[in-house]
Design a protein around this motif. Structure first.
Motif, short mmCIF file in Angstrom:
data_model
loop_
_atom_site.label_atom_id
_atom_site.label_comp_id
_atom_site.label_asym_id
_atom_site.label_seq_id
_atom_site.Cartn_x
_atom_site.Cartn_y
_atom_site.Cartn_z
N ALA A 115 41.88 39.63 44.02
CA ALA A 115 43.26 39.92 43.85
C ALA A 115 43.90 39.63 42.80
N PRO A 116 45.17 39.99 42.52
CA PRO A 116 45.69 39.59 41.43
C PRO A 116 45.89 38.00 41.23
N GLY A 117 45.46 37.54 40.11
CA GLY A 117 45.60 36.04 39.71
C GLY A 117 44.40 35.43 40.37
N VAL A 160 31.07 35.64 36.93
CA VAL A 160 32.35 35.44 37.33
C VAL A 160 33.46 36.67 37.19
N LEU A 161 34.31 36.75 38.10
CA LEU A 161 34.90 37.77 38.26
C LEU A 161 36.37 37.44 37.98
N ASN A 162 37.17 38.15 37.01
CA ASN A 162 38.28 37.56 36.49
C ASN A 162 39.28 38.37 37.52
N THR A 163 40.90 38.26 37.25
CA THR A 163 41.61 38.93 38.12
C THR A 163 41.54 40.47 38.21
N ARG A 164 41.74 40.96 39.30
CA ARG A 164 41.74 42.49 39.78
C ARG A 164 40.54 43.26 39.30
N SER A 165 39.40 42.47 39.68
CA SER A 165 38.14 43.11 39.35
C SER A 165 37.17 43.63 40.43
N ALA A 166 36.36 44.22 40.20
CA ALA A 166 35.45 44.88 41.18
C ALA A 166 34.24 45.25 40.87
N VAL A 167 33.08 44.77 41.40
CA VAL A 167 31.72 44.83 40.93
C VAL A 167 30.78 45.08 42.15
N ALA A 183 51.82 42.36 29.17
CA ALA A 183 50.95 43.42 29.58
C ALA A 183 49.77 42.60 30.15
N GLU A 184 49.31 41.47 29.45
CA GLU A 184 48.26 40.63 29.86
C GLU A 184 48.48 39.65 31.02
N LEU A 185 49.68 39.31 30.79
CA LEU A 185 50.21 38.25 31.94
C LEU A 185 50.57 39.33 33.25
N ALA A 186 50.74 40.43 33.07
CA ALA A 186 50.90 41.43 34.37
C ALA A 186 49.62 41.50 35.22
N ARG A 187 48.66 41.39 34.60
CA ARG A 187 47.26 41.69 35.11
C ARG A 187 47.23 40.55 36.54
N TYR A 188 47.98 39.38 36.46
CA TYR A 188 47.62 38.24 36.88
C TYR A 188 48.70 38.06 37.96
N ARG A 189 49.56 38.76 38.12
CA ARG A 189 50.47 38.70 39.48
C ARG A 189 50.75 39.83 39.99
N PRO A 190 51.25 40.02 41.17
CA PRO A 190 51.30 41.39 42.06
C PRO A 190 52.65 41.79 41.58
N GLY A 191 52.81 42.99 41.84
CA GLY A 191 54.19 43.79 41.38
C GLY A 191 54.34 44.37 40.02
N VAL A 237 53.89 36.45 19.01
CA VAL A 237 53.81 35.15 19.96
C VAL A 237 52.52 34.73 19.56
N SER A 238 52.43 33.00 19.33
CA SER A 238 51.25 32.39 19.41
C SER A 238 51.39 31.22 20.37
N GLY A 239 50.30 30.90 20.90
CA GLY A 239 50.27 29.98 21.95
C GLY A 239 49.26 30.01 23.04
N ALA A 240 49.09 29.12 24.03
CA ALA A 240 48.34 29.14 25.22
C ALA A 240 49.36 29.07 26.45
N PHE A 241 49.04 30.03 27.17
CA PHE A 241 49.87 30.44 28.59
C PHE A 241 49.02 30.39 29.83
N PRO A 242 49.46 29.60 30.65
CA PRO A 242 48.67 29.36 31.83
C PRO A 242 48.74 30.89 32.83
N LEU A 243 47.46 31.23 33.09
CA LEU A 243 47.28 32.36 33.94
C LEU A 243 47.54 32.05 35.37
N ASP A 244 47.30 30.81 35.77
CA ASP A 244 47.45 30.49 36.97
C ASP A 244 49.06 30.24 37.53
N ASP A 245 49.73 30.32 36.67
CA ASP A 245 51.35 30.31 37.00
C ASP A 245 51.98 30.93 36.01
#
Length: 314
Positions: A109-111, A125-132, A256-264, A277-285
């Motif tokens: 699911a997302p996230g 390992v499956l990332n967000t929104r993946s199906a295999v 657009a990348e962050l959008a993959r990790y949240r519903p809506g 933009v430069s930096g590291a951002f949390p995908l779980d939040d």
């Protein structure tokens, strides 16, 4: 038409307009006025939002087309289908419509991320929104990636030997592990393969040519060809640790990348999409990630609901 049905239609029409990608500031202001004008409007909107939260848990490309379809005039049948989606039979209907993606052996699911030990000793390992799908037989070990992104660490990397070829297949071609650790991500027009260790052999779906990628290399499978990426992303697998790492990236691409990790729906206003933009951002939040963007750039986070968020100029 009953009052409840009229409200439902109005709420669906607003949602379709706001999530179409073409909504103007005037549209957003008009929606706010409609939403505030009557408690019944807010009630209808809240019901739709709960439905959108449910649809947001399925792969992208399914939920919003349903809403757009029922928003069109004269679609009473689709209104009945929308009602079904929140009823007992909703899950089965959605599964039939989405087909292979929803019915895949493993999906996220997302996230969500999911790690699996396969029967041959490989690590998947499956990332967000993946199906295999996993299809092992006497002749080969095949993973069919329908959507999203995976990391595969072959059994050989973990000290186990298996003579059968280990393949990842997408609509654009195949990637064969050569005692390796690599990621595969499906996009609309191509598949991205990034080799982390050892090597991978790539073959487009519509061509007999093959190319071997070495550790640190990245390429695109386009169906007809393999295109090497001139400047491979050194942080292609940072998602495994729950991070999005970017260096001088466009804000629109980061959002657009962050959008993959949240519903809506999470979108970026074109007026600020080219900010760097430069930096590291949390995908779980992702809320925390968006707050960090707002602190470091001249932008603000506009939220009509939890499931409709836009990054705009401050």
């Amino acid at each position: 038409m009953s009052g409840d049905e009229a409200l439902r239609r109005a709420a669906i029409a607003w949602y379709a307009r706001l999530c179409s990608g073409e909504a103007s500031a005037a549209d957003q202001a008009a929606w706010s006025a409609w939403h505030a004008a009557d408690p019944e409007h807010r009630r209808a909107w809240d019901k739709l939002e709960r439905l959108r939260a449910t649809l947001g848990s399925v792969p992208p490309g399914l939920g919003m087309p349903v809403l757009k379809e029922v928003a069109a005039p004269g679609r009473r049948r689709m209104l009945r289908v929308l009602g079904l989606a929140v009823g007992v039979g909703g899950a089965a209907w959605l599964a039939r419509e989405e087909g292979a993606t929803l019915l895949a052996d493993h999906r996220t699911a997302p996230g969500q991320r999911l790690a699996l030990d396969l029967e041959d000793g490989s690590r998947l390992v499956l990332n967000t929104r993946s199906a295999v799908d996993v299809r092992f037989d006497a002749g080969q070990r095949l993973l069919r990636l329908h959507a999203g992104e995976i990391l595969l660490e072959s059994a050989a990397m973990r000290g186990r030997r298996d003579p059968r070829p280990l393949l990842v297949e997408t609509a654009h071609g195949t990637a064969q592990a050569l005692g390796t650790r690599f990621t595969v991500r499906v996009r609309d027009r191509h598949t991205v393969v990034s080799v982390l260790e050892h090597a991978v052999r790539l073959q487009p779906a519509l061509s007999g040519e093959t190319i071997v990628l070495q550790a640190g290399e990245q390429a695109l499978l386009t169906g007809n060809a393999v295109e090497r990426v001139a400047a491979p992303d050194p942080d292609a697998a940072a998602w495994l640790e729950g991070h999005l790492v970017v260096d001088d990236a466009a804000l629109g691409d980061v959002v657009a990348e962050l959008a993959r990790y949240r519903p809506g729906r999470l979108a970026c206003d074109p007026a600020v999409a080219r900010l760097r933009v430069s930096g590291a951002f949390p995908l779980d939040d992702t809320d925390r990630a968006l707050a960090a963007l707002a602190r470091s750039l001249p932008v603000r986070i506009a939220s009509a609901t939890r499931y409709w968020v836009t990054v705009q100029a401050a």
